[in-house]
Design an enzyme around this catalytic site. Structure first.
Site, PDB file in Angstrom:
ATOM      1  N   ARG A 276      17.081 -15.021 -10.120  1.00 23.84           N
ATOM      2  CA  ARG A 276      16.053 -13.975 -11.051  1.00 23.84           C
ATOM      3  C   ARG A 276      15.583 -14.070 -11.614  1.00 23.84           C
ATOM      4  NH1 ARG A 276      20.043  -9.149  -8.184  1.00 23.84           N
ATOM      5  NH2 ARG A 276      18.604  -7.859  -9.856  1.00 23.84           N
TER       6      ARG A 276
ATOM      7  N   ARG B 213      25.939   4.005  -6.864  1.00 25.28           N
ATOM      8  CA  ARG B 213      26.196   3.336  -7.704  1.00 25.28           C
ATOM      9  C   ARG B 213      25.583   3.728  -9.066  1.00 25.28           C
ATOM     10  NH1 ARG B 213      23.413  -1.887  -5.183  1.00 25.28           N
ATOM     11  NH2 ARG B 213      22.266  -2.038  -8.033  1.00 25.28           N
TER      12      ARG B 213
HETATM   13  P1  AP5 Z   1      22.069  -5.917  -7.504  1.00 23.29           P
HETATM   14  O1  AP5 Z   1      23.340  -5.074  -6.711  1.00 23.29           O
HETATM   15  O2  AP5 Z   1      21.322  -7.136  -6.985  1.00 23.29           O
HETATM   16  O3  AP5 Z   1      20.594  -4.772  -7.225  1.00 23.29           O
HETATM   17  P2  AP5 Z   1      18.734  -4.897  -6.982  1.00 23.29           P
HETATM   18  O4  AP5 Z   1      18.641  -6.132  -7.228  1.00 23.29           O
HETATM   19  O5  AP5 Z   1      18.645  -3.813  -8.685  1.00 23.29           O
HETATM   20  O6  AP5 Z   1      18.927  -4.258  -5.960  1.00 23.29           O
HETATM   21  P3  AP5 Z   1      19.807  -3.224  -4.971  1.00 23.29           P
HETATM   22  O7  AP5 Z   1      20.605  -3.616  -3.976  1.00 23.29           O
HETATM   23  O8  AP5 Z   1      18.735  -1.417  -6.236  1.00 23.29           O
HETATM   24  O9  AP5 Z   1      18.420  -3.080  -3.836  1.00 23.29           O
HETATM   25  P4  AP5 Z   1      18.076  -3.206  -2.389  1.00 23.29           P
HETATM   26  O10 AP5 Z   1      16.620  -4.464  -2.535  1.00 23.29           O
HETATM   27  O11 AP5 Z   1      18.809  -4.037  -2.161  1.00 23.29           O
HETATM   28  O12 AP5 Z   1      17.477  -2.201  -1.952  1.00 23.29           O
HETATM   29  P5  AP5 Z   1      17.951  -1.597  -1.047  1.00 23.29           P
HETATM   30  O13 AP5 Z   1      18.893  -2.013   0.708  1.00 23.29           O
HETATM   31  O14 AP5 Z   1      20.193  -1.267  -0.959  1.00 23.29           O
HETATM   32  O15 AP5 Z   1      21.917  -6.470  -9.190  1.00 23.29           O
HETATM   33  C1  AP5 Z   1      22.579  -5.024 -10.317  1.00 23.29           C
HETATM   34  C2  AP5 Z   1      22.980  -5.767 -11.182  1.00 23.29           C
HETATM   35  O16 AP5 Z   1      23.534  -6.994 -11.116  1.00 23.29           O
HETATM   36  C3  AP5 Z   1      21.485  -6.315 -12.109  1.00 23.29           C
HETATM   37  O17 AP5 Z   1      20.867  -5.195 -12.676  1.00 23.29           O
HETATM   38  C4  AP5 Z   1      22.079  -7.215 -12.811  1.00 23.29           C
HETATM   39  O18 AP5 Z   1      22.802  -6.243 -13.829  1.00 23.29           O
HETATM   40  C5  AP5 Z   1      23.508  -8.099 -12.132  1.00 23.29           C
HETATM   41  N1  AP5 Z   1      23.222  -9.300 -11.150  1.00 23.29           N
HETATM   42  C6  AP5 Z   1      23.206  -9.010 -10.148  1.00 23.29           C
HETATM   43  N2  AP5 Z   1      22.590  -9.930  -9.822  1.00 23.29           N
HETATM   44  C7  AP5 Z   1      22.247 -10.872 -11.077  1.00 23.29           C
HETATM   45  C8  AP5 Z   1      21.511 -12.422 -11.062  1.00 23.29           C
HETATM   46  N3  AP5 Z   1      21.476 -13.474 -10.394  1.00 23.29           N
HETATM   47  N4  AP5 Z   1      21.644 -12.797 -12.501  1.00 23.29           N
HETATM   48  C9  AP5 Z   1      22.177 -11.737 -13.843  1.00 23.29           C
HETATM   49  N5  AP5 Z   1      22.662 -10.433 -13.303  1.00 23.29           N
HETATM   50  C10 AP5 Z   1      22.669 -10.117 -12.447  1.00 23.29           C
HETATM   51  O19 AP5 Z   1      17.650   0.043  -0.763  1.00 23.29           O
HETATM   52  C11 AP5 Z   1      17.743   0.477  -1.717  1.00 23.29           C
HETATM   53  C12 AP5 Z   1      17.428   2.473  -0.741  1.00 23.29           C
HETATM   54  O20 AP5 Z   1      16.111   2.023  -0.375  1.00 23.29           O
HETATM   55  C13 AP5 Z   1      18.382   2.788  -0.310  1.00 23.29           C
HETATM   56  O21 AP5 Z   1      18.852   3.856  -0.230  1.00 23.29           O
HETATM   57  C14 AP5 Z   1      18.309   1.503   1.446  1.00 23.29           C
HETATM   58  O22 AP5 Z   1      18.580   3.058   2.673  1.00 23.29           O
HETATM   59  C15 AP5 Z   1      16.132   2.753   1.006  1.00 23.29           C
HETATM   60  N6  AP5 Z   1      15.180   1.736   1.864  1.00 23.29           N
HETATM   61  C16 AP5 Z   1      16.222   0.306   2.370  1.00 23.29           C
HETATM   62  N7  AP5 Z   1      14.123  -0.055   2.742  1.00 23.29           N
HETATM   63  C17 AP5 Z   1      13.690   1.048   3.374  1.00 23.29           C
HETATM   64  C18 AP5 Z   1      12.066   1.336   3.408  1.00 23.29           C
HETATM   65  N8  AP5 Z   1      11.588   0.092   3.670  1.00 23.29           N
HETATM   66  N9  AP5 Z   1      11.961   2.684   3.824  1.00 23.29           N
HETATM   67  C19 AP5 Z   1      12.402   3.826   2.594  1.00 23.29           C
HETATM   68  N10 AP5 Z   1      14.020   3.088   2.052  1.00 23.29           N
HETATM   69  C20 AP5 Z   1      14.052   1.875   2.473  1.00 23.29           C
END
Ligand code: AP5
Length: 218
Positions: free
Chosen positions: A92, A163
């Site tokens: 990240r 979440r």
């Molecule tokens: P993490 O769990 O990694 O969350 P994120 O990166 O914020 O990503 P998300 O899981 O929220 O989103 P996603 O891209 O996977 O989307 P999704 O497919 O679910 O990290 C959480 C926390 O952990 C961080 O804030 C930090 O504190 C810590 N952390 C993690 N890694 C770290 C690191 N390397 N270093 C330091 N800290 C770290 O989709 C989202 C929604 O959109 C769903 O409802 C889905 O149905 C919908 N959706 C998906 N695709 C589409 C589309 N094409 N069109 C319409 N809707 C869609």
């Protein structure tokens, strides 16, 4: 599947850009092993481990957990052997990208998929996301709801949860943190010529087709 299909895959993109959604499909269809640092951290929180207690407030604020801690957790959950991995949510920042290259990738072939999307779409996607705490399937109350409200289509249990970091103010902070750290990571991978861009505003099925095409899996 050609030999290119054996490479490791790294997913980079804003919170809510759809990394987890696409990763779960690659796992289901092609047997990838999904390593999400967010999932690993949330697991520690739910177990109430010492590590979990230490990181809970950081996760709830949307800031990043320390680089050292996340790298240790990643390495502990990534025994390569013959497995092909999808890394979701790591690296990240530039320091993580450099450490990942040296200590995890270590000369293996890999590809980086960058999920590009306009930030304005993310708050709505994330505040309406629900996840099955049992099987991890990802839903969206607006665009991808379960067939029966509150019940997971796959495992048929009433375990759909929001979440704690999907509240609007926390989502905004997560997006800002992402925007302030991602550019050097993208530049690092551009220089290595492994960065491939995906339009993450498309429909989920269309994106999946693109992912398979780019990775030369279909
Ligand atoms: P993490 O769990 O990694 O969350 P994120 O990166 O914020 O990503 P998300 O899981 O929220 O989103 P996603 O891209 O996977 O989307 P999704 O497919 O679910 O990290 C959480 C926390 O952990 C961080 O804030 C930090 O504190 C810590 N952390 C993690 N890694 C770290 C690191 N390397 N270093 C330091 N800290 C770290 O989709 C989202 C929604 O959109 C769903 O409802 C889905 O149905 C919908 N959706 C998906 N695709 C589409 C589309 N094409 N069109 C319409 N809707 C869609």
């Amino acid at each position: 599947m050609g030999s290119v299909g054996q490479i490791q895959v790294v997913l980079i993109g804003a919170p809510g850009s759809g990394k987890g959604t696409q990763a779960l499909r690659l796992v289901k269809d092609l047997g990838y092993k999904h390593v999400s640092t967010g999932d690993l951290l949330r697991l520690e929180v739910s177990k109430g481990s010492t590590l979990g207690k230490k990181v809970k407030s950081v996760l709830d604020s949307g800031d990043l957990v320390s680089d050292e801690l996340v790298l240790d957790l990643l390495k502990a959950n990534c025994d390569f052997g013959s497995a092909k991995f999808i890394f979701d949510g790591y690296p990240r920042n530039l320091k993580q990208a450099q450490a990942f290259d040296k200590e995890v990738i270590n000369g293996r072939k890999f590809s980086v998929l960058y999920f590009k999307i306009n930030e304005n779409e993310l708050v709505e996607r994330l505040t309406s996301r629900r996840t099955c705490s049992n099987c991890k399937r990802i839903y969206n109350l607006k665009s991808l709801p379960p067939k029966k409200a509150g019940i997971c289509d796959d495992c048929n249990t009433a375990t759909l949860e929001q979440r704690s970091d999907d509240k609007e103010d926390v989502v905004k902070n997560r997006v800002n943190v992402y925007l302030s750290t991602v550019k050097p990571v993208l530049d690092f991978y551009k220089e290595k010529k492994v960065l491939k861009e995906i339009d993450a505003s498309l429909e989920i099925d269309q994106i999946y087709k693109e992912v398979l095409k780019i990775l030369e899996l279909k």
